[in-house]
Design a protein around this motif. Structure first.
Motif, PDB file in Angstrom:
ATOM      1  N   GLU A 128    -103.881  48.951   6.363  1.00 13.77           N
ATOM      2  CA  GLU A 128    -104.553  48.846   5.059  1.00 13.77           C
ATOM      3  C   GLU A 128    -105.526  47.669   5.035  1.00 13.77           C
ATOM      4  O   GLU A 128    -106.625  47.779   4.489  1.00 13.77           O
ATOM      5  N   ARG A 129    -105.142  46.532   5.647  1.00 14.28           N
ATOM      6  CA  ARG A 129    -106.051  45.374   5.713  1.00 14.28           C
ATOM      7  C   ARG A 129    -107.276  45.694   6.561  1.00 14.28           C
ATOM      8  O   ARG A 129    -108.397  45.313   6.230  1.00 14.28           O
ATOM      9  N   ILE A 130    -107.065  46.407   7.662  1.00 11.49           N
ATOM     10  CA  ILE A 130    -108.178  46.787   8.539  1.00 11.49           C
ATOM     11  C   ILE A 130    -109.172  47.651   7.770  1.00 11.49           C
ATOM     12  O   ILE A 130    -110.382  47.415   7.798  1.00 11.49           O
ATOM     13  N   ILE A 131    -108.657  48.647   7.067  1.00 10.21           N
ATOM     14  CA  ILE A 131    -109.534  49.542   6.292  1.00 10.21           C
ATOM     15  C   ILE A 131    -110.271  48.772   5.211  1.00 10.21           C
ATOM     16  O   ILE A 131    -111.481  48.926   5.035  1.00 10.21           O
ATOM     17  N   ALA A 132    -109.547  47.913   4.481  1.00 10.04           N
ATOM     18  CA  ALA A 132    -110.170  47.159   3.388  1.00 10.04           C
ATOM     19  C   ALA A 132    -111.305  46.274   3.895  1.00 10.04           C
ATOM     20  O   ALA A 132    -112.355  46.168   3.262  1.00 10.04           O
ATOM     21  N   LYS A 133    -111.114  45.649   5.061  1.00  8.98           N
ATOM     22  CA  LYS A 133    -112.125  44.715   5.566  1.00  8.98           C
ATOM     23  C   LYS A 133    -113.269  45.406   6.311  1.00  8.98           C
ATOM     24  O   LYS A 133    -114.416  44.953   6.253  1.00  8.98           O
ATOM     25  N   LEU A 134    -112.979  46.510   7.001  1.00 13.76           N
ATOM     26  CA  LEU A 134    -113.967  47.054   7.933  1.00 13.76           C
ATOM     27  C   LEU A 134    -114.606  48.380   7.539  1.00 13.76           C
ATOM     28  O   LEU A 134    -115.567  48.798   8.166  1.00 13.76           O
ATOM     29  N   ARG A 135    -114.123  49.045   6.507  1.00 12.71           N
ATOM     30  CA  ARG A 135    -114.622  50.407   6.260  1.00 12.71           C
ATOM     31  C   ARG A 135    -116.126  50.484   6.001  1.00 12.71           C
ATOM     32  O   ARG A 135    -116.741  51.487   6.306  1.00 12.71           O
ATOM     33  N   ARG A 136    -116.718  49.445   5.485  1.00 11.62           N
ATOM     34  CA  ARG A 136    -118.173  49.461   5.256  1.00 11.62           C
ATOM     35  C   ARG A 136    -118.952  48.919   6.458  1.00 11.62           C
ATOM     36  O   ARG A 136    -120.175  48.959   6.476  1.00 11.62           O
ATOM     37  N   LYS A 137    -118.237  48.420   7.456  1.00 13.08           N
ATOM     38  CA  LYS A 137    -118.903  47.815   8.610  1.00 13.08           C
ATOM     39  C   LYS A 137    -118.908  48.711   9.835  1.00 13.08           C
ATOM     40  O   LYS A 137    -119.578  48.389  10.810  1.00 13.08           O
ATOM     41  N   VAL A 138    -118.138  49.812   9.844  1.00 13.98           N
ATOM     42  CA  VAL A 138    -118.003  50.605  11.063  1.00 13.98           C
ATOM     43  C   VAL A 138    -118.905  51.821  11.211  1.00 13.98           C
ATOM     44  O   VAL A 138    -118.916  52.426  12.269  1.00 13.98           O
ATOM     45  N   PRO A 139    -119.693  52.232  10.209  1.00 19.09           N
ATOM     46  CA  PRO A 139    -120.514  53.434  10.404  1.00 19.09           C
ATOM     47  C   PRO A 139    -121.398  53.373  11.646  1.00 19.09           C
ATOM     48  O   PRO A 139    -121.719  54.387  12.239  1.00 19.09           O
ATOM     49  N   LYS A 140    -121.795  52.176  12.082  1.00 23.37           N
ATOM     50  CA  LYS A 140    -122.614  52.013  13.283  1.00 23.37           C
ATOM     51  C   LYS A 140    -121.911  52.647  14.466  1.00 23.37           C
ATOM     52  O   LYS A 140    -122.478  53.218  15.336  1.00 23.37           O
TER      53      LYS A 140
END
Length: 140
Positions: A128-140
């Motif tokens: 859940e922490r991973i998703i909260a922090k990274l979900r907007r950063k991984v589309p690349k």
């Protein structure tokens, strides 16, 4: 800082490899998905994009330099992002990265807590922490 290393692949272990560069041999830590890509390339020249870090306890003066290797810059950048999450350090990230970066990034983008928590060492709270922090950063 060592950001790329090239040499002859001497040995591939469970979580590391040895790379001969001229008269030196380097131990490079690798995640499982990289190990699978390289295990049949013994004796070949390869290049790895790397992260260098110090492992150990600075209070006791026991710091050991470590190198982590990846086949692409995108894999290295994703790993650095993954390690930036609270509770995920380099060692935990190395153990967790058993699937290719694209699959892990897709799980984050799709907010798949169950899929992420299936990675070794990643529980539901960490997922859940991973998703909260990274979900907007991984589309690349």
């Amino acid at each position: 800082m060592i950001t790329k290393i090239s040499g002859k692949l001497i040995r591939v272990g469970d979580d590391d490899l040895q790379l001969a560069v001229d008269s030196l041999e380097y131990q490079v830590l690798i995640p499982e998905f990289v190990r699978r890509q390289l295990q049949n390339r013994l004796g070949e020249s390869i290049s790895l994009h790397t992260i260098e870090y110090l492992e150990g306890n600075p209070a006791q003066g026991r710091l050991v330099p470590r190198i982590v290797g990846f086949q692409t810059i995108v894999e290295r950048e994703f790993f650095e992002l993954f390690c930036s999450v609270d509770g995920v350090g380099v060692r935990k990230a190395l153990r967790a990265m058993v699937r290719p970066v694209q699959e892990v990034a897709a799980s984050i983008e799709e907010q798949d807590v169950k899929g992420l928590s299936a990675l070794p060492g990643i529980g539901q709270a960490t997922a859940e922490r991973i998703i909260a922090k990274l979900r907007r950063k991984v589309p690349k």
